[in-house]
Write an enzyme that holds these catalytic residues in place. Structure first.
Site, mmCIF file in Angstrom:
data_model
loop_
_atom_site.group_PDB
_atom_site.id
_atom_site.type_symbol
_atom_site.label_atom_id
_atom_site.label_comp_id
_atom_site.label_asym_id
_atom_site.label_seq_id
_atom_site.Cartn_x
_atom_site.Cartn_y
_atom_site.Cartn_z
ATOM 1 N N SER A 115 0.853 -1.193 0.000
ATOM 2 C CA SER A 115 0.000 0.000 0.000
ATOM 3 C C SER A 115 0.884 1.237 0.000
ATOM 4 O O SER A 115 1.993 1.222 0.542
ATOM 5 C CB SER A 115 -0.895 0.009 1.239
ATOM 6 O OG SER A 115 -1.535 1.269 1.387
ATOM 7 N N TYR A 139 -2.164 -0.764 10.499
ATOM 8 C CA TYR A 139 -2.017 -1.094 9.084
ATOM 9 C C TYR A 139 -0.774 -0.433 8.486
ATOM 10 O O TYR A 139 0.022 -1.080 7.803
ATOM 11 C CB TYR A 139 -3.271 -0.642 8.337
ATOM 12 C CG TYR A 139 -3.318 -1.041 6.878
ATOM 13 C CD1 TYR A 139 -3.724 -2.319 6.498
ATOM 14 C CD2 TYR A 139 -2.977 -0.134 5.882
ATOM 15 C CE1 TYR A 139 -3.780 -2.681 5.159
ATOM 16 C CE2 TYR A 139 -3.032 -0.490 4.535
ATOM 17 C CZ TYR A 139 -3.434 -1.765 4.189
ATOM 18 O OH TYR A 139 -3.480 -2.117 2.864
#
Length: 302
Positions: free
Chosen positions: A175, A188
């Site tokens: 990501s 995350y």
């Protein structure tokens, strides 16, 4: 400095120019794509979201067999049946990649029942969408175990055979948050930054290993249930990616043996800006773009 070292130092700039020119040429004259007709592809988190679209895309590109890992049998079964209808052999196994013993056990089962995995796609991930002080300790551990350590276990399970065969590829669906963190997703962002470092180190470690490559994919916010509710300030300027686009570009990157893929390409700007802009300026960019508060409306799946 001896003659050999001096020669290397003088030749180094020439090498850099050569590789830059080679990369530029490849933009206009793409290299030959990998033939996937003999590949056995394993996708973690393959039952839904990006994982399901990856399974479809690998099947479209002619992969010999697909193996899906995940924690929800219903989703795995549905995706598996869909892939079979496309004419591709597909198998699924329940496996929590955060559980080391379970990964090693299921990897053994895969080898016995299906065969050697030649493309490993580490896609499984979770996000809890909370600040550090609001996060449960067990939830924080779960994110690190699945998003980061899971890649250690899966790669250790399948990479040795790839090296023996001199045929393999390890893929990480990462990501852009690994490069530019946001509030409200500390578990995350941390796990993805660690995952990025893992892949960077792995890629360099495989430089002298013929036939085995890596691809790290860093997509912007993707329109899946995982980050449902996340809102940016200018959705027309920064629209969420479609999962099918991420899947298509990922498989294409594997076929081209591309080591690093930002989606969209404009995300390269994040790395450039962070390399020279002062912290206060970066903070204002976060506030202006809405990334500072984008997780306030988060309702995604954990």
């Amino acid at each position: 400095m001896d003659c050999k070292s001096l020669g290397s130092a003088l030749f180094f700039p020439i090498q850099m120019v050569y590789f830059l020119l080679k990369a530029a040429v490849c933009l206009f004259f793409p290299s030959r794509l990998r033939d996937m007709s003999g590949d056995v592809v394993l996708i973690t988190g393959g039952g839904r979201g990006i994982g399901r679209h990856l399974a479809r895309e690998f099947a479209k590109q002619g992969a010999k067999k697909l193996i899906l890992w995940g924690r929800t049998e219903k989703c795995l079964k549905e995706t598996c049946e869909e892939i079979k209808l496309m004419g591709t052999e597909c198998h699924y196994f329940l496996c929590d990649v955060g559980n080391r013993e379970e990964v090693y056990q299921q990897a053994k089962v895969v080898r016995e029942r299906v065969g050697d995995v030649t493309i490993l796609v580490n896609n499984a991930a979770v996000v809890h969408g909370k600040s550090l002080m609001d996060s449960d300790d067990d939830a924080l551990l779960k994110s690190q175990h699945i998003n980061t350590l899971g890649q250690f276990w899966t790669t250790k399970a399948f990479l040795p055979r790839m090296l023996e065969l001199q045929n393999g590829h390890v893929v990480c669906i990462n990501s852009v948050l690994s490069q530019s963190s946001i509030p409200g997703a500390i578990d995350y962002c941390t796990s993805k930054a660690s995952s990025f470092a893992f892949m960077e180190s792995l890629t360099l470690g495989l430089l002298d290993c013929p036939g085995v490559g890596t691809t790290t994919v860093l997509p912007f916010h993707t329109n899946t249930e995982m980050f449902q509710g996340m809102r940016v300030r200018f959705p027309n300027l920064f629209p969420p990616l479609k999962p099918e686009t991420v899947a298509r570009r990922t498989v294409e990157a594997v076929q081209k043996n591309t080591a690093l893929l930002y989606l969209p390409w404009t995300m390269h700007a994040l790395v450039i800006l962070k390399s020279f802009m002062p912290q206060q300026a970066l903070e204002e960019i976060h506030k202006f773009s809405g990334s500072y508060t984008c997780m306030n409306t988060f309702k995604g799946r954990t």
